[in-house]
Write an enzyme that holds these catalytic residues in place. Structure first.
Site, PDB file in Angstrom:
ATOM      1  N   ARG A   3       0.904  -1.040   0.108  1.00 22.51           N
ATOM      2  CA  ARG A   3      -0.153   0.040  -0.026  1.00 22.51           C
ATOM      3  C   ARG A   3       0.943   1.423  -0.216  1.00 22.51           C
ATOM      4  O   ARG A   3       0.911   1.840   0.774  1.00 22.51           O
ATOM      5  CB  ARG A   3      -1.129  -0.132   0.947  1.00 22.51           C
ATOM      6  CG  ARG A   3      -2.396   0.973   1.289  1.00 22.51           C
ATOM      7  CD  ARG A   3      -3.055   0.825   2.785  1.00 22.51           C
ATOM      8  NE  ARG A   3      -2.238   2.127   3.298  1.00 22.51           N
ATOM      9  CZ  ARG A   3      -2.225   2.003   4.753  1.00 22.51           C
ATOM     10  NH1 ARG A   3      -3.390   0.935   5.199  1.00 22.51           N
ATOM     11  NH2 ARG A   3      -2.209   3.046   4.954  1.00 22.51           N
TER      12      ARG A   3
ATOM     13  N   HIS B 147      -3.855   5.396   4.704  1.00 16.35           N
ATOM     14  CA  HIS B 147      -5.185   4.413   3.879  1.00 16.35           C
ATOM     15  C   HIS B 147      -5.976   4.748   2.379  1.00 16.35           C
ATOM     16  O   HIS B 147      -6.265   4.454   2.050  1.00 16.35           O
ATOM     17  CB  HIS B 147      -5.801   3.860   5.591  1.00 16.35           C
ATOM     18  CG  HIS B 147      -7.138   3.442   4.815  1.00 16.35           C
ATOM     19  ND1 HIS B 147      -7.253   2.247   4.414  1.00 16.35           N
ATOM     20  CD2 HIS B 147      -8.032   3.768   5.644  1.00 16.35           C
ATOM     21  CE1 HIS B 147      -8.408   1.589   4.482  1.00 16.35           C
ATOM     22  NE2 HIS B 147      -9.714   3.054   4.945  1.00 16.35           N
TER      23      HIS B 147
ATOM     24  N   TYR C  63       2.196   5.590  12.062  1.00 18.46           N
ATOM     25  CA  TYR C  63       2.439   4.398  12.455  1.00 18.46           C
ATOM     26  C   TYR C  63       3.844   3.690  11.254  1.00 18.46           C
ATOM     27  O   TYR C  63       3.642   2.599  11.606  1.00 18.46           O
ATOM     28  CB  TYR C  63       0.639   3.687  12.325  1.00 18.46           C
ATOM     29  CG  TYR C  63       0.011   4.057  11.054  1.00 18.46           C
ATOM     30  CD1 TYR C  63       0.210   3.199   9.652  1.00 18.46           C
ATOM     31  CD2 TYR C  63      -0.965   4.997  10.511  1.00 18.46           C
ATOM     32  CE1 TYR C  63      -0.638   3.121   9.643  1.00 18.46           C
ATOM     33  CE2 TYR C  63      -1.285   4.662   9.384  1.00 18.46           C
ATOM     34  CZ  TYR C  63      -1.460   3.850   8.595  1.00 18.46           C
ATOM     35  OH  TYR C  63      -2.596   4.365   7.002  1.00 18.46           O
TER      36      TYR C  63
HETATM   37  C1  LIG Z   1     -17.268  -3.670   8.987  1.00 23.47           C
HETATM   38  C2  LIG Z   1     -16.429  -1.911   9.291  1.00 23.47           C
HETATM   39  N1  LIG Z   1     -15.501  -2.122   9.827  1.00 23.47           N
HETATM   40  C3  LIG Z   1     -14.693  -0.953  10.089  1.00 23.47           C
HETATM   41  C4  LIG Z   1     -14.629  -0.428   8.843  1.00 23.47           C
HETATM   42  C5  LIG Z   1     -13.925   0.676   8.719  1.00 23.47           C
HETATM   43  N2  LIG Z   1     -12.476   0.948   7.671  1.00 23.47           N
HETATM   44  C6  LIG Z   1     -12.563   0.955   6.527  1.00 23.47           C
HETATM   45  S1  LIG Z   1     -11.231   0.691   6.080  1.00 23.47           S
HETATM   46  C7  LIG Z   1     -11.142  -0.208   7.002  1.00 23.47           C
HETATM   47  C8  LIG Z   1      -9.714  -0.513   6.787  1.00 23.47           C
HETATM   48  C9  LIG Z   1     -10.185  -2.767   6.097  1.00 23.47           C
HETATM   49  O1  LIG Z   1      -8.595  -3.026   6.145  1.00 23.47           O
HETATM   50  P1  LIG Z   1      -8.207  -4.743   5.083  1.00 23.47           P
HETATM   51  O2  LIG Z   1      -9.318  -5.434   4.684  1.00 23.47           O
HETATM   52  O3  LIG Z   1      -6.696  -4.495   5.092  1.00 23.47           O
HETATM   53  O4  LIG Z   1      -7.975  -3.612   3.602  1.00 23.47           O
HETATM   54  P2  LIG Z   1      -6.556  -2.328   2.867  1.00 23.47           P
HETATM   55  O5  LIG Z   1      -8.193  -1.196   3.095  1.00 23.47           O
HETATM   56  O6  LIG Z   1      -6.099  -3.284   3.542  1.00 23.47           O
HETATM   57  O7  LIG Z   1      -6.749  -3.159   1.411  1.00 23.47           O
HETATM   58  C10 LIG Z   1     -11.509  -0.417   8.167  1.00 23.47           C
HETATM   59  C11 LIG Z   1     -11.182  -1.043   9.110  1.00 23.47           C
HETATM   60  C12 LIG Z   1     -15.659  -0.436   7.812  1.00 23.47           C
HETATM   61  N3  LIG Z   1     -15.751   0.205   6.919  1.00 23.47           N
HETATM   62  N4  LIG Z   1     -16.661  -1.984   7.500  1.00 23.47           N
END
Ligand SMILES: Cc1ncc(C[n+]2csc(CCOP(=O)(O)OP(=O)(O)O)c2C)c(N)n1
Length: 343
Positions: free
Chosen positions: A257, A261, A270
């Site tokens: 990444r 985010h 972080y």
């Molecule tokens: C059920 C839920 N919990 C928390 C969130 C907040 N949230 C949005 S993206 C994310 C991170 C997801 O990480 P990952 O699945 O590893 O995907 P990446 O963004 O790293 O590609 C979070 C915690 C959300 N949108 N929905």
């Protein structure tokens, strides 16, 4: 679990395919970079990036048949939707929430990709909700030979999510259903090592998400997500398996990444500058560019010509979307409720 090693060569990809994959990766990158600029200019509300995932996304989607297979992407999948036929202008319409936004005609946050004609099913904002939907599409393919009024024959359902999302309950339920009934579903985990600010070691007790597939009775493979050819090969094998009726595959692409985010996140809180710098040494777009030049498939002149063409496309898409109409407020409730509910 099988590891698919980076190969750089493929039995089924010709030189033209490799160049097409390169162009799509570069388009994804340059369109993404433009979105950040628009965000920092205060013109675009929110950006969530594909940067670092381009090889996995384009390589994997290149193994699908647009308009035949059913695709349930997640918010980072700009490279996936461009490969399947989204135009840069459609992407920008979504960013600016204009009427021409194929995802939802300006009703959703940006990057909730959906396109009726291309069989791309939009996701909700809670992460992972698209995964049970994909198992449902797989079930419809298997038992009804029809999805949303379209005959499907040997179509597959392709769904993606991050490694953080893979910890959620519905992912396990979807994989269990797909494994039990040998559904034609390809589960794709784009593992970039972070769920916003939480590193993988605080998210799960295993090294590879793909290990979990064994628990549901189907193969799990780990693939270098910076090698588009390896990503294509792994997906093509999973597609062939699903079309044959042998059931699902879980593919884990190890990705980077390269950005925070989202445009609302500051990863300097972080991640160390050294970590970010080291990651950029493995930028998949730059590495694939170098590979194609070493193989004499791409030259400096050709690269300059492609970059200029893509830049113009990005400029035109941005201008078209900025000039496009906002949704008419009188249409606010259109497509929210079913119009002709049969009782
Ligand atoms: C059920 C839920 N919990 C928390 C969130 C907040 N949230 C949005 S993206 C994310 C991170 C997801 O990480 P990952 O699945 O590893 O995907 P990446 O963004 O790293 O590609 C979070 C915690 C959300 N949108 N929905």
């Amino acid at each position: 679990m099988t590891n698919v090693q980076p190969s750089g060569v493929s039995a089924s990809l010709e030189r033209d395919d490799l160049l097409a994959i390169y162009e799509l990766m570069l388009l994804s990158r340059l369109l993404d970079e433009r979105q950040w600029i628009l965000n920092r200019q205060g013109k675009a509300p929110f950006v969530i990036s594909c940067q670092g995932h381009e090889a996995a996304q384009v390589g994997s989607a290149y193994a699908l048949k647009p308009g035949k297979d059913w695709v349930l992407p997640y918010y980072r999948d700009l490279g996936v939707v461009l490969t399947l036929g989204f135009t840069p202008t459609e992407v920008m319409m979504g960013l600016f929430a204009r009427v021409g936004d194929p995802n939802s005609a300006g009703r959703q946050m940006p990057a909730h990709y959906g396109h009726r004609k291309l069989n791309i099913i939009s996701q909700s904002s809670p992460t992972g909700t698209q995964v049970p939907h994909a198992a449902g599409v797989g079930l419809a393919i298997k038992i009804r030979n029809e999805v949303a009024g379209k005959i499907v024959d040997d179509a597959v359902a392709w769904v993606s999510f991050g490694e953080g999302t893979s910890s959620q309950g519905e992912i396990h339920e979807a994989m269990n259903l797909a494994g039990t009934h040998k559904l034609p579903v390809i589960f794709v985990c784009e593992n970039n090592g972070y769920a916003i600010s939480v590193p993988q070691r605080q998210q799960m007790g295993v090294e590879d998400v793909a290990d979990r597939a064994a628990g549901y009775g189907f193969p799990g493979v780990v693939v270098d997500g910076s090698d588009p050819v390896a990503c294509f090969e792994a997906t093509q094998a999973a597609v062939e398996r699903a079309r044959r009726g042998d059931g699902p595959t879980l593919i884990e692409f190890k990705c980077l990444r390269l950005t925070p985010h989202s445009s609302d996140d500051n990863d300097r809180t972080y991640r160390s500058p050294d970590e970010i710098k080291a990651m950029k040494q493995h930028d998949p777009v730059i590495m694939f560019e170098a590979h194609l030049k070493a193989e004499e498939i791409l030259t400096d002149e050709k690269e300059a010509e492609i970059r200029a063409r893509i830049k113009q496309q990005v400029n035109e898409a941005t201008a078209a979307a900025e000039a496009a109409a906002h949704p008419d407020p009188s249409t606010l409730f259109d497509h929210i409720y079913a119009d002709n509910l049969k009782r």
